[in-house]
Every structure is written in structure tokens, then in C-alpha cells.
Design an enzyme around this catalytic site. Sequence first.
Site, PDB file in Angstrom:
ATOM      1  N   ASP A 160      -7.237   2.725   3.895  1.00 38.78           N
ATOM      2  CA  ASP A 160      -8.056   1.622   4.416  1.00 38.78           C
ATOM      3  C   ASP A 160      -9.314   2.111   5.135  1.00 38.78           C
ATOM      4  O   ASP A 160     -10.123   1.295   5.579  1.00 38.78           O
ATOM      5  CB  ASP A 160      -7.220   0.732   5.349  1.00 38.78           C
ATOM      6  CG  ASP A 160      -6.232  -0.130   4.567  1.00 38.78           C
ATOM      7  OD1 ASP A 160      -6.319  -0.173   3.331  1.00 38.78           O
ATOM      8  OD2 ASP A 160      -5.358  -0.757   5.208  1.00 38.78           O
ATOM      9  N   ARG A 195      -0.978  -2.996  -8.071  1.00 38.84           N
ATOM     10  CA  ARG A 195      -0.124  -3.335  -6.929  1.00 38.84           C
ATOM     11  C   ARG A 195       1.197  -4.022  -7.316  1.00 38.84           C
ATOM     12  O   ARG A 195       1.397  -5.215  -7.086  1.00 38.84           O
ATOM     13  CB  ARG A 195      -0.908  -4.165  -5.911  1.00 38.84           C
ATOM     14  CG  ARG A 195      -2.179  -3.463  -5.472  1.00 38.84           C
ATOM     15  CD  ARG A 195      -2.859  -4.125  -4.317  1.00 38.84           C
ATOM     16  NE  ARG A 195      -2.214  -3.845  -3.047  1.00 38.84           N
ATOM     17  CZ  ARG A 195      -2.713  -4.259  -1.881  1.00 38.84           C
ATOM     18  NH1 ARG A 195      -3.815  -4.949  -1.841  1.00 38.84           N
ATOM     19  NH2 ARG A 195      -2.085  -3.986  -0.754  1.00 38.84           N
ATOM     20  N   ARG A 216     -11.348 -11.770   6.425  1.00 42.21           N
ATOM     21  CA  ARG A 216      -9.901 -11.690   6.216  1.00 42.21           C
ATOM     22  C   ARG A 216      -9.285 -10.706   7.212  1.00 42.21           C
ATOM     23  O   ARG A 216      -8.133 -10.892   7.612  1.00 42.21           O
ATOM     24  CB  ARG A 216      -9.603 -11.201   4.796  1.00 42.21           C
ATOM     25  CG  ARG A 216      -9.739 -12.259   3.732  1.00 42.21           C
ATOM     26  CD  ARG A 216      -9.140 -11.772   2.437  1.00 42.21           C
ATOM     27  NE  ARG A 216      -7.893 -11.091   2.749  1.00 42.21           N
ATOM     28  CZ  ARG A 216      -7.446  -9.982   2.160  1.00 42.21           C
ATOM     29  NH1 ARG A 216      -8.110  -9.446   1.179  1.00 42.21           N
ATOM     30  NH2 ARG A 216      -6.306  -9.429   2.512  1.00 42.21           N
ATOM     31  N   CYS A 258      -4.840  -7.112  -7.635  1.00 45.37           N
ATOM     32  CA  CYS A 258      -6.060  -7.454  -6.914  1.00 45.37           C
ATOM     33  C   CYS A 258      -7.101  -6.421  -7.252  1.00 45.37           C
ATOM     34  O   CYS A 258      -6.840  -5.489  -8.002  1.00 45.37           O
ATOM     35  CB  CYS A 258      -5.813  -7.572  -5.419  1.00 45.37           C
ATOM     36  SG  CYS A 258      -5.485  -6.004  -4.657  1.00 45.37           S
ATOM     37  N   LYS A 308      -4.238  -6.384  12.151  1.00 41.65           N
ATOM     38  CA  LYS A 308      -3.935  -7.320  11.057  1.00 41.65           C
ATOM     39  C   LYS A 308      -2.623  -6.945  10.366  1.00 41.65           C
ATOM     40  O   LYS A 308      -1.767  -7.798  10.137  1.00 41.65           O
ATOM     41  CB  LYS A 308      -5.070  -7.294  10.022  1.00 41.65           C
ATOM     42  CG  LYS A 308      -4.728  -8.013   8.730  1.00 41.65           C
ATOM     43  CD  LYS A 308      -5.847  -7.943   7.717  1.00 41.65           C
ATOM     44  CE  LYS A 308      -5.765  -6.810   6.742  1.00 41.65           C
ATOM     45  NZ  LYS A 308      -4.719  -6.894   5.727  1.00 41.65           N
ATOM     46  N   ASN A 309      -2.463  -5.672  10.035  1.00 44.71           N
ATOM     47  CA  ASN A 309      -1.293  -5.292   9.239  1.00 44.71           C
ATOM     48  C   ASN A 309       0.000  -5.273  10.049  1.00 44.71           C
ATOM     49  O   ASN A 309       1.084  -5.103   9.488  1.00 44.71           O
ATOM     50  CB  ASN A 309      -1.516  -3.926   8.574  1.00 44.71           C
ATOM     51  CG  ASN A 309      -2.534  -4.016   7.456  1.00 44.71           C
ATOM     52  OD1 ASN A 309      -2.951  -5.109   7.086  1.00 44.71           O
ATOM     53  ND2 ASN A 309      -2.923  -2.877   6.917  1.00 44.71           N
ATOM     54  N   ILE A 324      -3.636   6.761  -2.903  1.00 44.70           N
ATOM     55  CA  ILE A 324      -2.765   5.587  -2.753  1.00 44.70           C
ATOM     56  C   ILE A 324      -3.111   4.545  -3.814  1.00 44.70           C
ATOM     57  O   ILE A 324      -2.218   4.003  -4.473  1.00 44.70           O
ATOM     58  CB  ILE A 324      -2.904   4.952  -1.346  1.00 44.70           C
ATOM     59  CG1 ILE A 324      -2.772   6.005  -0.239  1.00 44.70           C
ATOM     60  CG2 ILE A 324      -1.890   3.820  -1.152  1.00 44.70           C
ATOM     61  CD1 ILE A 324      -1.418   6.584  -0.027  1.00 44.70           C
ATOM     62  N   ARG A 382      -1.918 -10.922  -0.410  1.00 47.15           N
ATOM     63  CA  ARG A 382      -0.762 -10.173  -0.881  1.00 47.15           C
ATOM     64  C   ARG A 382       0.320 -10.020   0.193  1.00 47.15           C
ATOM     65  O   ARG A 382       1.511 -10.037  -0.091  1.00 47.15           O
ATOM     66  CB  ARG A 382      -1.249  -8.793  -1.306  1.00 47.15           C
ATOM     67  CG  ARG A 382      -0.511  -8.217  -2.397  1.00 47.15           C
ATOM     68  CD  ARG A 382      -0.914  -6.788  -2.614  1.00 47.15           C
ATOM     69  NE  ARG A 382       0.275  -5.982  -2.663  1.00 47.15           N
ATOM     70  CZ  ARG A 382       1.082  -5.935  -3.687  1.00 47.15           C
ATOM     71  NH1 ARG A 382       0.821  -6.613  -4.770  1.00 47.15           N
ATOM     72  NH2 ARG A 382       2.175  -5.205  -3.663  1.00 47.15           N
TER      73      ARG A 382
HETATM   74  C1  UD1 Z   1      -0.315  -2.023   3.092  1.00 47.54           C
HETATM   75  C2  UD1 Z   1      -1.489  -2.545   3.877  1.00 47.54           C
HETATM   76  C3  UD1 Z   1      -2.812  -2.179   3.202  1.00 47.54           C
HETATM   77  C4  UD1 Z   1      -2.865  -0.675   2.954  1.00 47.54           C
HETATM   78  C5  UD1 Z   1      -1.612  -0.190   2.231  1.00 47.54           C
HETATM   79  C6  UD1 Z   1      -1.542   1.308   2.105  1.00 47.54           C
HETATM   80  C7  UD1 Z   1      -0.539  -4.524   4.877  1.00 47.54           C
HETATM   81  C8  UD1 Z   1      -0.579  -5.994   5.002  1.00 47.54           C
HETATM   82  N1  UD1 Z   1      -1.367  -3.986   3.982  1.00 47.54           N
HETATM   83  O1  UD1 Z   1      -0.331  -2.684   1.822  1.00 47.54           O
HETATM   84  O2  UD1 Z   1      -3.876  -2.559   4.070  1.00 47.54           O
HETATM   85  O3  UD1 Z   1      -3.986  -0.379   2.141  1.00 47.54           O
HETATM   86  O4  UD1 Z   1      -0.428  -0.615   2.946  1.00 47.54           O
HETATM   87  O5  UD1 Z   1      -1.584   1.913   3.344  1.00 47.54           O
HETATM   88  O6  UD1 Z   1       0.133  -3.852   5.612  1.00 47.54           O
HETATM   89  N2  UD1 Z   1       3.591   0.374  -4.715  1.00 47.54           N
HETATM   90  C9  UD1 Z   1       4.427   0.447  -5.807  1.00 47.54           C
HETATM   91  N3  UD1 Z   1       5.480  -0.421  -5.858  1.00 47.54           N
HETATM   92  C10 UD1 Z   1       5.740  -1.323  -4.866  1.00 47.54           C
HETATM   93  C11 UD1 Z   1       4.881  -1.367  -3.758  1.00 47.54           C
HETATM   94  C12 UD1 Z   1       3.811  -0.497  -3.692  1.00 47.54           C
HETATM   95  O7  UD1 Z   1       4.227   1.249  -6.711  1.00 47.54           O
HETATM   96  O8  UD1 Z   1       6.708  -2.075  -4.976  1.00 47.54           O
HETATM   97  C13 UD1 Z   1       2.435   1.284  -4.645  1.00 47.54           C
HETATM   98  C14 UD1 Z   1       1.108   0.566  -4.467  1.00 47.54           C
HETATM   99  O9  UD1 Z   1       0.606   0.098  -5.705  1.00 47.54           O
HETATM  100  C15 UD1 Z   1       0.269   1.655  -3.832  1.00 47.54           C
HETATM  101  C16 UD1 Z   1       1.285   2.374  -2.940  1.00 47.54           C
HETATM  102  O10 UD1 Z   1       2.563   2.056  -3.473  1.00 47.54           O
HETATM  103  O11 UD1 Z   1      -0.187   2.535  -4.831  1.00 47.54           O
HETATM  104  C17 UD1 Z   1       1.238   1.989  -1.489  1.00 47.54           C
HETATM  105  O12 UD1 Z   1       1.232   0.566  -1.390  1.00 47.54           O
HETATM  106  P1  UD1 Z   1       1.879  -0.214  -0.183  1.00 47.54           P
HETATM  107  O13 UD1 Z   1       2.137   0.716   0.964  1.00 47.54           O
HETATM  108  O14 UD1 Z   1       3.035  -1.005  -0.683  1.00 47.54           O
HETATM  109  O15 UD1 Z   1       0.727  -1.208   0.199  1.00 47.54           O
HETATM  110  P2  UD1 Z   1       0.951  -2.604   0.877  1.00 47.54           P
HETATM  111  O16 UD1 Z   1       2.183  -2.527   1.718  1.00 47.54           O
HETATM  112  O17 UD1 Z   1       0.828  -3.691  -0.118  1.00 47.54           O
END
Ligand code: UD1
Length: 420
Positions: free
Chosen positions: A307, A121, A399, A116, A22-23, A329, A92
Site C-alpha cells: 500500500d 484478488r 475511500r 479490481c 482504515k484497514n 503482493i 472488497r
Molecule cells: C488487505 C488490505 C489492502 C492491502 C492488502 C495487502 C484491507 C481492508 N485491505 O487486503 O489494503 O493492500 O491487505 O497488504 O485490509 N490472495 C489469494 N487468495 C485469497 C486471498 C488473497 O491468493 O483468498 C492473494 C491476493 O490476491 C494478494 C495476496 O494474497 O496477492 C495478499 O492479499 P490479501 O492480504 O488477502 O489482501 P486483502 O486482505 O484483500
Amino acid sequence: MDKLIIEGGAKLRGEVTVSGAKNAVLPILAATLLTDDACIIKGVPDLLDTNTMIKILSSLGKNVDVENGVISVTAAKSGNFVADYKLVSTMRASFCVLGPLLGKLKKAKVSLPGGCIIGVRPVDLHLKGIKALGANVDIDSGYVVAKADRLKGGHIYLGGAYGSSVLATDNVMMAAVLANGKTIIESAACEPEVVDLAEFLIKMGAKIKGHGTPIIEIEGVKHLHGATHTIIPDRIEAGTFLVAALITRGDIHIKNVFFQHLGALIDKLQEAGAAITKKDGSVRVRYQRPFKAINVTTLPYPGFPTDMQAQIMALMSVTSGISVITEKIYPDRFMHVAELNRMGAHIQREGPHAIVEGVKGLSGAPVMASDLRASACLLLAGLAAHGKSTVSRIYHLERGYEDMEEKLKKLGANIRREKE
Ligand code: UD1
């Protein structure tokens, strides 16, 4: 809305095949926005989230055909640069159209995804990255509006308070492939799904090096063309089946697995006592005694995946001893704790830690899924519990897991679906 009724107690046995990740598929579909040529994506899982991304691509002017796990994307009319709130708010990952829209059209208006259930996030790292490429960024009525006359390469540090960001790395990489000059992303996410996206971009003509390491180098090119790509297997689905075998004291053979993507999880399960053998893209996992509690800390890849945190907690809840599970995380990703406790688990939350005191058995109960991985956790708990469990709101499961219910049934699980 549907719910799943599970009669617990069956030991899972047999063979199961993992679907595409999925990711990986979501950003790769978004990347097709970088070209007007045809792209063919194979091994696509049939998921609600995949369908949401297809709707977004259609709303942005793409023709999308789906047949037997193969998606063909062609441009109907290019030029729409607005990703609507209704679609982005349901998923997201839709936010990863920001980078390719900006890269291709030099403008993008993408709804902010909002928080969420698993936490706040933010998207600050995404915005920092595209600003460093020369985009002007405004927030207007809940939308990110990004524009640039031309994008230019930049040196970007993408580490945040919780480490690297997967989708921010994806977004910046997709904007940078069509920028003028060289971009260096430092503290880039190393997740296999980021690597799969980079491989697809390279097939489209992008010049990328270092993907899979914390430093990615991108030399901008003028134009990207169409490409054909097969999605990597879903490591979280594979991990969920590994846990499903162990929690039911079973023995299963999981096919279509890149076990190099499962290092941290396999290491932890072996530490607990699982018998795991790897062979030719498949893994056999067998419960054996002694099986003991282990401590787990989630970290960015190659660390233990967040995850898989909820699923390992379900397993630890029926494993004798004390397990400390630390979430680094998403410190608030513990919605499943209260539901597991309703089934008789002994779990206490202390800030980013969950202290799990293993019990002899769980008892079936009505529980409610709050997010994708929590729903997998409750399903696993239901498989292990004595008696009947009802998991409501299973659209969360749909999902991100293709055919989970049918796959589990084939392994001997006693599950049926009912309308709520
Ligand atoms: C992706 C995955 C999700 C997984 C996550 C962490 C997809 C579609 N989803 O989500 O399944 O749980 O990686 O492995 O690939 N953060 C910030 N600022 C930002 C962006 C992120 O502070 O601009 C923080 C987030 O709140 C979180 C951490 O960084 O605490 C990691 O998040 P991130 O790797 O960005 O998650 P996603 O890419 O949204």
C-alpha cells in the site's frame, strides 16, 4: 465527481495528525456482528469505505450511530445473513462480514467481491479457512453461501501464492472465536490491523493467542459480549505524509504514529537519505542532501507494504539514480506508472518490476486516479511537479484518506477541489 487541482512546488512544512486506520476499522466494525450487545469504536476515520461498512451493518440489522469519530453499534434485529452484491462490489473489504456472520448465525450469504483494478484478488484462502472449521460452502449466483450446524476448531494453513492474506486471516479468526474447540491458523497475516482486530475480539471475550505472529491460536468460546475499542493510527496515511515531506523537499512533524508499524518504510527512507527522528508517538521527517535512489520490494508485514508502493514510486521518479521497485503482493499493481510517465517520469515496467530512472522534475498534467493508493501517488507527484496538475476521480482518495486535502493545505500545499 470531483477533481483536485494542484499547483506544485510548495515545500510542505508544519504538523499533521494521522487518523485511525482504515484497514483496522473495517474488520473491527464487521466483528460487531459477533454480538447483540453494544460496541463502541473510537478513533474512526470518516471515509467512504467506513460509510460503506456502516451501510452493510445496517442492512444486516445493526443500529449504527456516528458522532465525532465514535461509532456505537447496537443490534436492532439480528438474523439477516445476506450481504448484498451492491454493497460488497463497491468495497472488497466488505467480504470480511463472512466470518462473523458464520460465527454468530452459523450461516452467511455474502456476494463475491470480484476483481479490481489492482489484480484478480481471489478468495480461495477465505473459503479454505471456513471449510476447515466445518462450514459447507457453495457458490450460488455470485454469492458465497456458507452454512454449518456447528463450527468446530481446526488446523488451517493459510499461506497462498503471494504469502499470507490479511482479510482471510480476519475472516477465519472471526469465525473461529465462536467455534467449538481450538483453532490454529498457520501462516496467518501479521499486519498490525490483524492484531488490532484480535485485541478487539479479546475485549469481547474471545480467547486468542499469537496474533502478530504467523501462528494464531484460538480457543472457541460460547458467547461474545460488547466492548469499547480505539482504532490504531493508519500506518499508510503516516507513510504517505512521510513521502509527501520528502517529495516536496519539506520538513514535517507527523503526530499519532506507531513508528513500530513503519519499520520497513522508515528504514528505506533513511537509506535514501531522509532525516527521520522519532519521539513520543510522533515522527519528524526532513529532506536533506544527498538523497539517492533505493530499491524496494513489497512483502507481507513486517516487509515493505504494497500500500506504499505507488507513493514510493512517485518519490523515486524525482530522485536521481535508478530504482527498481518489485511488487510481490499484487504483480499487476502498476496502473500509476503510465500516469506518472505522463508527468514526465521515466518508468519502465518489466513484469512485477518497475525500473525508475529519476528525473530532475515532473511537469504538471491532467492525470486520472485508478485506485486508492495510485490516487495518493498522483497527488504526491502533483505536489512535486512544476505547474498545474489535475487529478480526476479522487473519490478513490476519499475511500481511504480522511481529510487529505485539508491536511495537505495546512502543510502549505496549493490544492483546490472542482467538480468534474
Ligand atoms: C488487505 C488490505 C489492502 C492491502 C492488502 C495487502 C484491507 C481492508 N485491505 O487486503 O489494503 O493492500 O491487505 O497488504 O485490509 N490472495 C489469494 N487468495 C485469497 C486471498 C488473497 O491468493 O483468498 C492473494 C491476493 O490476491 C494478494 C495476496 O494474497 O496477492 C495478499 O492479499 P490479501 O492480504 O488477502 O489482501 P486483502 O486482505 O484483500
